[in-house]
Design an enzyme around this catalytic site. Structure first.
Site, PDB file in Angstrom:
ATOM      1  N   TYR A   1       0.820  -1.211   0.000  1.00 49.32           N
ATOM      2  CA  TYR A   1       0.000   0.000   0.000  1.00 49.32           C
ATOM      3  C   TYR A   1       0.854   1.262   0.000  1.00 49.32           C
ATOM      4  O   TYR A   1       1.981   1.246   0.482  1.00 49.32           O
ATOM      5  CB  TYR A   1      -0.908   0.011   1.231  1.00 49.32           C
ATOM      6  CG  TYR A   1      -1.980  -1.049   1.239  1.00 49.32           C
ATOM      7  CD1 TYR A   1      -2.306  -1.780   0.100  1.00 49.32           C
ATOM      8  CD2 TYR A   1      -2.689  -1.330   2.408  1.00 49.32           C
ATOM      9  CE1 TYR A   1      -3.297  -2.750   0.130  1.00 49.32           C
ATOM     10  CE2 TYR A   1      -3.680  -2.304   2.441  1.00 49.32           C
ATOM     11  CZ  TYR A   1      -3.971  -3.006   1.296  1.00 49.32           C
ATOM     12  OH  TYR A   1      -4.957  -3.976   1.344  1.00 49.32           O
TER      13      TYR A   1
ATOM     14  N   GLY B   1     -16.348   0.988  -3.827  1.00 52.50           N
ATOM     15  CA  GLY B   1     -17.125   2.223  -3.780  1.00 52.50           C
ATOM     16  C   GLY B   1     -18.349   2.201  -4.675  1.00 52.50           C
ATOM     17  O   GLY B   1     -19.187   3.120  -4.623  1.00 52.50           O
TER      18      GLY B   1
END
Length: 350
Positions: free
Chosen positions: A53, A243
């Site tokens: 990440y 999302g």
């Protein structure tokens, strides 16, 4: 906040796990600090990160999310024991991480040490394999024949798993990690690790995190049944399907600063006409019950039998507050029935 036991680890984790993959690209250090503090104030004690990440991954930002979390830990050492900290070692295929090679014993030890340094802590509570060395049917590869299981050499893979478990055992005995888990793996993968652990007196995998949401519920029932009966925590990631389940990407919309405005490593494989149709159905249900589409998706996930803790992520505080609030809302039989009416029409959307 409610808590559940993290598989056979003996650790109790909040039903909400704070995901961190936006920290370093979409979120700054100050914004990440704010997210952490708010989550802790709401009873969240579980934070998930990874050496790869932030996302979308690239060689210039790799490791920055762990560094951001480590910066917070260094300024708040008294709170370290209040957090169940999870991280992950990257699987094969990322050219700038171990030249794209798979996970082996040596890389486990090296990656644990590197993560500890970035996180500025002496131990990681849960260390996970981000994805297996063999190709697994995740990231849009779950349709029949997308992955050819018959081409896999099971003996080779099992020997690789044994080497990995031995290295994880070494790290546990050294006090660097407390427990180990899987991510983006399968029922067969879980089963092999369990057999190896029992046969060789090695650590048992205590958890698995896979994509699981209203648009992608393929792990129910078989993998989740296996987790329940083998005392392995199931941790859904992407409960909002990247999302999508918020509805913000309908009709080709791309809100400024949203995840889909960034280049996607796997492409927008979730963006299909069937997904859009399902999302519109869930939005209608959310409106009927006076909740947001995001809250509907998270409430459903939290109430699936066998779920231990749902990994959420947010780029704004308003999103984080909305998402955490979902876990405090009542999940009625009427809401469950209305959701299932849509789900039955859209079991697989991408």
């Amino acid at each position: 906040m409610k808590y559940s036991r993290l598989g056979s680890s003996g650790l109790n984790v909040s039903r909400v796990c704070l995901g961190s993959m936006t920290w370093g690209i979409q979120n700054t250090q100050a914004q990440a600090d704010q997210q952490i503090e708010y989550a802790l104030s709401q009873g969240v004690n579980f934070i998930d990160t990874a050496e790869m990440y932030p996302v979308p991954p690239n060689q210039h930002t790799q490791g920055d999310t762990e560094r951001i979390l480590g910066n917070w830990i260094s300024r708040n050492p008294q709170k370290r024991e209040d957090i169940i900290l999870a991280s992950k070692i990257t699987g094969p295929g990322i050219s700038y991480i171990r030249k794209g090679n798979g996970i082996d014993g040596k890389s486990i030890v090296q990656s644990v040490d590197a993560s500890l340094k970035r996180l500025q802590t002496d131990y990681i509570d849960l260390y996970q394999l981000h994805w297996p060395n063999r190709t697994s049917p995740h990231f849009g590869r779950h349709l029949p024949n997308k992955v050819r299981f018959s081409d896999v050499d099971p003996e080779y893979e099992i020997n690789s798993m044994l080497e990995i478990l031995m290295a994880l055992d070494e790290c546990i005995k050294a006090g660097k990690i407390r427990h180990c888990g899987l991510s983006d793996d399968t029922t067969w993968g879980i089963h092999q690790y369990l057999k190896l652990a029992e046969t060789h007196s090695l650590p048992k995998m205590v958890s698995i995190q896979n994509e699981f949401n209203l648009l992608h519920s393929k792990d129910w029932p078989y993998l989740i049944e296996h987790c329940c009966h083998e005392d392995i925590a199931f941790l859904p990631w992407s409960p909002l399907s990247g999302g999508m389940l918020s509805g913000k990407y309908l009709d080709g919309k791309r809100p400024a600063g949203s995840r889909w405005t960034y280049e996607q490593r796997m492409g927008l494989f979730r963006d299909t006409p069937n997904s859009e149709q399902a999302i519109r159905g869930y939005i209608k249900v959310a409106e009927k019950h006076n909740i947001t589409p995001c809250q509907l998706a998270l409430m459903w996930c939290d109430n699936v039998d066998g779920i231990t803790s749902t990994i959420i992520g947010a780029t704004t505080m308003a999103q984080l507050e909305e998402n955490i609030a979902a876990f405090k809302l009542p999940y009625s039989e009427t809401l469950a029935r209305d959701i299932n009416q849509v789900l039955k029409q859209h079991i697989a959307t991408f």
